[in-house]
Design a protein around this motif. Structure first.
Motif, PDB file in Angstrom:
ATOM      1  N   HIS A   9       0.844  -1.198   0.000  1.00 57.35           N
ATOM      2  CA  HIS A   9       0.000   0.000   0.000  1.00 57.35           C
ATOM      3  C   HIS A   9       0.875   1.243   0.000  1.00 57.35           C
ATOM      4  CE1 HIS A   9       0.704  -0.166   4.362  1.00 57.35           C
ATOM      5  NE2 HIS A   9       0.359   1.119   4.387  1.00 57.35           N
ATOM      6  N   THR A  10       0.367   2.283  -0.664  1.00 59.71           N
ATOM      7  CA  THR A  10       1.086   3.549  -0.796  1.00 59.71           C
ATOM      8  C   THR A  10       0.158   4.682  -0.408  1.00 59.71           C
ATOM      9  OG1 THR A  10       2.284   2.614  -2.672  1.00 59.71           O
ATOM     10  CG2 THR A  10       2.404   4.991  -2.382  1.00 59.71           C
ATOM     11  N   VAL A  17      -5.152   6.184  -0.348  1.00 63.56           N
ATOM     12  CA  VAL A  17      -4.264   5.031  -0.238  1.00 63.56           C
ATOM     13  C   VAL A  17      -4.506   4.138  -1.445  1.00 63.56           C
ATOM     14  CG1 VAL A  17      -3.686   2.979   1.121  1.00 63.56           C
ATOM     15  CG2 VAL A  17      -4.321   5.091   2.287  1.00 63.56           C
ATOM     16  N   VAL A  18      -3.429   3.739  -2.104  1.00 62.31           N
ATOM     17  CA  VAL A  18      -3.517   2.834  -3.250  1.00 62.31           C
ATOM     18  C   VAL A  18      -2.944   1.498  -2.827  1.00 62.31           C
ATOM     19  CG1 VAL A  18      -2.784   2.384  -5.614  1.00 62.31           C
ATOM     20  CG2 VAL A  18      -3.295   4.712  -4.898  1.00 62.31           C
ATOM     21  N   ILE A  19      -3.728   0.435  -3.012  1.00 63.78           N
ATOM     22  CA  ILE A  19      -3.276  -0.922  -2.703  1.00 63.78           C
ATOM     23  C   ILE A  19      -2.965  -1.603  -4.029  1.00 63.78           C
ATOM     24  CG2 ILE A  19      -3.844  -3.123  -1.636  1.00 63.78           C
ATOM     25  CD1 ILE A  19      -5.951  -1.607   0.027  1.00 63.78           C
ATOM     26  N   THR A  20      -1.761  -2.159  -4.128  1.00 67.66           N
ATOM     27  CA  THR A  20      -1.387  -2.904  -5.323  1.00 67.66           C
ATOM     28  C   THR A  20      -1.132  -4.354  -4.949  1.00 67.66           C
ATOM     29  OG1 THR A  20       0.947  -2.333  -5.061  1.00 67.66           O
ATOM     30  CG2 THR A  20      -0.364  -0.922  -6.497  1.00 67.66           C
ATOM     31  N   HIS A  21      -1.367  -5.226  -5.895  1.00 71.39           N
ATOM     32  CA  HIS A  21      -1.098  -6.649  -5.712  1.00 71.39           C
ATOM     33  C   HIS A  21      -0.234  -7.104  -6.871  1.00 71.39           C
ATOM     34  CE1 HIS A  21      -2.191 -11.038  -5.759  1.00 71.39           C
ATOM     35  NE2 HIS A  21      -1.711 -10.840  -4.553  1.00 71.39           N
ATOM     36  N   ALA A  26      -5.040  -2.623  -7.165  1.00 69.81           N
ATOM     37  CA  ALA A  26      -6.155  -3.464  -6.744  1.00 69.81           C
ATOM     38  C   ALA A  26      -7.277  -2.643  -6.124  1.00 69.81           C
ATOM     39  CB  ALA A  26      -5.674  -4.519  -5.749  1.00 69.81           C
ATOM     40  N   ALA A  27      -6.938  -1.517  -5.482  1.00 70.09           N
ATOM     41  CA  ALA A  27      -7.964  -0.675  -4.852  1.00 70.09           C
ATOM     42  C   ALA A  27      -7.382   0.697  -4.560  1.00 70.09           C
ATOM     43  CB  ALA A  27      -8.459  -1.310  -3.554  1.00 70.09           C
ATOM     44  N   THR A  28      -8.252   1.696  -4.574  1.00 68.64           N
ATOM     45  CA  THR A  28      -7.897   3.044  -4.145  1.00 68.64           C
ATOM     46  C   THR A  28      -8.913   3.457  -3.094  1.00 68.64           C
ATOM     47  OG1 THR A  28      -7.019   3.584  -6.326  1.00 68.64           O
ATOM     48  CG2 THR A  28      -7.531   5.439  -4.875  1.00 68.64           C
ATOM     49  N   LEU A  29      -8.422   3.840  -1.931  1.00 69.23           N
ATOM     50  CA  LEU A  29      -9.284   4.222  -0.815  1.00 69.23           C
ATOM     51  C   LEU A  29      -9.098   5.699  -0.532  1.00 69.23           C
ATOM     52  CD1 LEU A  29      -8.327   1.226   1.477  1.00 69.23           C
ATOM     53  CD2 LEU A  29     -10.258   1.357  -0.088  1.00 69.23           C
ATOM     54  N   ARG A  30     -10.199   6.385  -0.263  1.00 65.17           N
ATOM     55  CA  ARG A  30     -10.152   7.820   0.008  1.00 65.17           C
ATOM     56  C   ARG A  30     -10.929   8.131   1.278  1.00 65.17           C
ATOM     57  NH1 ARG A  30     -10.741   7.066  -5.416  1.00 65.17           N
ATOM     58  NH2 ARG A  30      -9.196   8.067  -6.758  1.00 65.17           N
TER      59      ARG A  30
END
Length: 79
Positions: A9-10, A17-21, A26-30
């Motif tokens: 996560h970044t 927050v951007v989650i990569t796999h 994989a997802a972007t959370l705000r």
């Protein structure tokens, strides 16, 4: 069930927050969701938390099944 791995996560400067796999987004959370996610990551197993938040924790064969000829949308010749 195998332990999830390959998640990263970044935190961005805008608070999201951007989650990569394995290098793929994989997802972007705000907003509030990003804050709740960060609290969970700090309190628990980060790989398991990220897998749960992205929805990638139950199954592992969706891509393989999706690419199967039976699921390509064409006529199968049956019927």
């Amino acid at each position: 069930m195998p332990q999830p791995q390959g998640f990263v996560h970044t935190r961005r400067s805008d608070g999201s927050v951007v989650i990569t796999h394995r290098g793929r987004a994989a997802a972007t959370l705000r907003g509030g969701r990003a804050a709740r996610f960060l609290q969970e990551v700090e309190a628990g197993d980060p790989q398991l938390v990220m897998a749960r938040w992205t929805g990638a924790y139950k199954f592992g064969n969706e891509r393989t099944a999706k690419q199967h000829p039976r699921h390509q949308g064409g006529r199968t010749g049956r019927g």
